[in-house]
Scaffold this active site. Structure first.
Site, PDB file in Angstrom:
ATOM      1  N   GLY A   1       2.155  29.567   3.432  1.00 35.86           N
ATOM      2  CA  GLY A   1       0.958  28.735   3.523  1.00 35.86           C
ATOM      3  C   GLY A   1      -0.286  29.592   3.306  1.00 35.86           C
ATOM      4  O   GLY A   1      -0.851  29.654   2.217  1.00 35.86           O
TER       5      GLY A   1
ATOM      6  N   TYR B   1      -8.169  31.557  17.990  1.00 34.42           N
ATOM      7  CA  TYR B   1      -7.392  32.808  18.027  1.00 34.42           C
ATOM      8  C   TYR B   1      -8.272  34.042  18.037  1.00 34.42           C
ATOM      9  O   TYR B   1      -7.786  35.136  17.734  1.00 34.42           O
ATOM     10  CB  TYR B   1      -6.483  32.957  16.799  1.00 34.42           C
ATOM     11  CG  TYR B   1      -5.845  31.761  16.200  1.00 34.42           C
ATOM     12  CD1 TYR B   1      -4.848  31.061  16.871  1.00 34.42           C
ATOM     13  CD2 TYR B   1      -6.181  31.355  14.906  1.00 34.42           C
ATOM     14  CE1 TYR B   1      -4.223  29.981  16.279  1.00 34.42           C
ATOM     15  CE2 TYR B   1      -5.551  30.273  14.308  1.00 34.42           C
ATOM     16  CZ  TYR B   1      -4.578  29.590  14.999  1.00 34.42           C
ATOM     17  OH  TYR B   1      -3.956  28.539  14.415  1.00 34.42           O
TER      18      TYR B   1
ATOM     19  N   CYS C   1     -21.741  22.290  21.344  1.00 32.10           N
ATOM     20  CA  CYS C   1     -22.020  22.613  22.752  1.00 32.10           C
ATOM     21  C   CYS C   1     -20.794  23.192  23.443  1.00 32.10           C
ATOM     22  O   CYS C   1     -20.176  22.541  24.297  1.00 32.10           O
ATOM     23  CB  CYS C   1     -22.525  21.371  23.463  1.00 32.10           C
ATOM     24  SG  CYS C   1     -23.993  20.737  22.655  1.00 32.10           S
ATOM     25  N   GLU C   2     -20.401  24.387  23.042  1.00 31.17           N
ATOM     26  CA  GLU C   2     -19.284  25.129  23.633  1.00 31.17           C
ATOM     27  C   GLU C   2     -19.599  26.606  23.432  1.00 31.17           C
ATOM     28  O   GLU C   2     -19.995  27.001  22.340  1.00 31.17           O
ATOM     29  CB  GLU C   2     -17.963  24.870  22.881  1.00 31.17           C
ATOM     30  CG  GLU C   2     -17.446  23.469  22.887  1.00 31.17           C
ATOM     31  CD  GLU C   2     -16.717  23.104  24.167  1.00 31.17           C
ATOM     32  OE1 GLU C   2     -16.358  24.015  24.937  1.00 31.17           O
ATOM     33  OE2 GLU C   2     -16.536  21.908  24.398  1.00 31.17           O
TER      34      GLU C   2
HETATM   35  C1  LIG Z   1       3.095  27.210   9.496  1.00 31.55           C
HETATM   36  C2  LIG Z   1       4.441  27.375   8.953  1.00 31.55           C
HETATM   37  C3  LIG Z   1       4.639  28.053   7.748  1.00 31.55           C
HETATM   38  C4  LIG Z   1       3.535  28.721   6.997  1.00 31.55           C
HETATM   39  O1  LIG Z   1       3.026  29.820   7.660  1.00 31.55           O
HETATM   40  P1  LIG Z   1       1.950  30.770   6.936  1.00 31.55           P
HETATM   41  O2  LIG Z   1       1.680  31.824   7.926  1.00 31.55           O
HETATM   42  O3  LIG Z   1       0.762  29.925   6.663  1.00 31.55           O
HETATM   43  O4  LIG Z   1       2.571  31.294   5.700  1.00 31.55           O
HETATM   44  C5  LIG Z   1       5.922  28.103   7.252  1.00 31.55           C
HETATM   45  N1  LIG Z   1       6.968  27.540   7.903  1.00 31.55           N
HETATM   46  C6  LIG Z   1       6.810  26.881   9.071  1.00 31.55           C
HETATM   47  C7  LIG Z   1       7.972  26.278   9.738  1.00 31.55           C
HETATM   48  C8  LIG Z   1       5.547  26.781   9.639  1.00 31.55           C
HETATM   49  O5  LIG Z   1       5.392  26.156  10.803  1.00 31.55           O
END
Ligand SMILES: *Cc1c(COP(=O)(O)O)cnc(C)c1O
Length: 433
Positions: free
Chosen positions: A288, A329, A358-359
């Protein structure tokens, strides 16, 4: 003077005549045209990130399933679908998005610990590629739903290999204390059980150990543990696993991190895979962040500069509802001016860059040295992943618009959310006359 060190990870972001450009488009002019806050993504950056995976998979039996929760805007999904990627989803809503963007159900993997019956039913009816099962009770429910539809559900078990991805606790998923996956020691039993269920057919095994991983070691540890399990499942249970899904998690450069490139990582992983005799198996990945994170910037205008005794605050018009990662995080995003010449008239001051929400948690960057004036525009970098997709309407703030730039052209891919958009589903209760 070189500016590359101040612009981490964004391959198509650079200053030209003191002005910040993304893929040849002036970010200043996009901010003027669409207002701020505004997300801008570079198509070339995403394609380049994907090309590292493609290079790593050349001549191999391997597939990329984009983990769309990182950024699920339709035009981004359309891009990855047209590049031949499948999708990793975590909800039915994501499945519908993937399909509307041109993805195919048979290229979709369904992850997540809390799949509901109705989501499982819809996913089965669409004919998805695989459910990544995260617990024994979930396996039972998938079996029941499949039987009620007269179908067999394709499944992998997501194994928790108990390796430390050495990342932030909130984005580490492969340790024993995490809610994700099935404990390594229980996996064999769960496969044996799944093999008995009439509504289930086993297609693979899956693991995903965390996010923003910046070294190869956790991957190599996890790979060896998963391959150990594959050997046991196949030899002891006589079940053949069609694919091995190795998850996502590869990190990006937010602040000088040096994660391996996907092709370098996979060169190393293939050597382990080949040595252990799994070179012909189908491998899948679910990246991702590493596909979209460095492709995006968030443009924001400085509303006020507020000097203080202990801290100076730079108050901008983007906030934790648009950019939730620092609040969630304590994540770092680089922050740079769109126009350097403007800043040249200002003193260099160390600011906490904060939003108007407002945090006290509403900060975007801490202790940043900036030469800026009220009204200047800033770019918050590496905001392509887990920003827009995590955004909210907190403080009744409409979500920002999104623009995709592509070789000098810009496309508005999402309009700014209006107040009417936000209020559409609400109603007042009747009042007595
Ligand atoms: C969030 C997630 C990903 C992607 O993670 P990245 O760090 O964004 O590459 C892949 N597989 C599962 C099951 C996830 O929950």
């Amino acid at each position: 003077m070189s500016h590359t060190s101040t612009l981490p990870g964004a391959p198509h972001l650079h200053y030209q005549n003191q002005e910040l450009m993304l893929e040849g488009v002036s970010l200043n002019s996009l901010a003027k045209e669409h207002g701020t806050p505004l997300f801008v993504y570079s198509k070339a950056s995403m394609l380049e990130a994907l090309s590292h995976y493609k290079r790593g998979f050349e001549g191999r039996n391997a597939r990329v399933h984009y983990a769309m929760k990182a950024n699920s805007s339709l035009a981004i999904l359309q891009l990855f679908a047209s590049e031949g990627c499948g999708f990793d989803i975590v909800s039915l809503g994501e499945l519908e998005r993937a399909l509307r963007a041109g993805g195919k159900a048979q290229d979709v993997i369904f992850s997540g610990v809390g799949k509901t019956r109705s989501e499982i039913k819809a996913a089965l009816e669409h004919g998805i590629l695989c459910f990544n099962v995260e617990s024994a009770p979930e396996l039972e429910v998938i079996n029941e739903v499949a039987l009620s539809l007269g179908k067999k559900a394709p499944i992998s078990v997501r194994v928790n290999p108990n390796v430390d991805a050495k990342t932030h606790p909130y984005i580490s998923t492969g340790l024993k204390g995490n809610k994700f996956g099935v404990a390594h020691e229980e996996t064999l039993n769960l496969y044996a059980h799944a093999h008995q269920l009439a509504g289930i057919y086993i297609v693979g095994i899956d693991c995903h150990i965390g996010s923003q991983i910046t070294t190869m070691e956790p991957y190599i540890d996890a790979l060896n543990k998963v391959l150990d399990l594959v050997e046991q499942i196949e030899s002891q249970l006589g079940i053949e696993l069609h694919h091995i899904d190795f998850g996502g998690g590869l990190g990006i450069n937010y602040h000088g991190e040096t994660p391996p490139m996907a092709d370098d990582l996979w060169k190393r992983l293939w050597s382990v895979i080949d040595a252990r005799g799994f070179g012909n198996r189908l491998f899948m990945v679910e990246p991702g962040r590493s596909l979209v994170g460095n492709a995006g910037v968030c443009l924001s205008e400085i509303q006020y500069l507020k000097p203080g005794e202990q801290k100076n605050f730079c108050i901008i018009d983007a906030a934790m509802n648009d950019l939730p990662r620092p609040a969630m995080y304590e994540a770092y995003h680089a922050i740079v001016p769109l126009q350097k010449s403007v800043g040249a008239q200002a003193n260099s001051v160390v600011y906490d860059v904060v939003g108007p929400v407002c945090e006290s948690g509403d900060w975007i960057g801490r202790d940043r040295e900036l030469s800026v004036l009220q009204g200047d525009l800033l770019a918050v970098l590496s905001t392509g992943a887990y920003c827009m997709s995590m955004s909210s309407n907190y403080n009744t703030r409409g979500r920002p618009p999104e623009v995709l730039v592509d070789q000098g052209q810009s496309h508005l891919i999402r309009q700014r959310e209006s107040l009417e958009d936000q209020l559409r589903l609400e109603s007042l209760i009747p009042t007595t006359p």
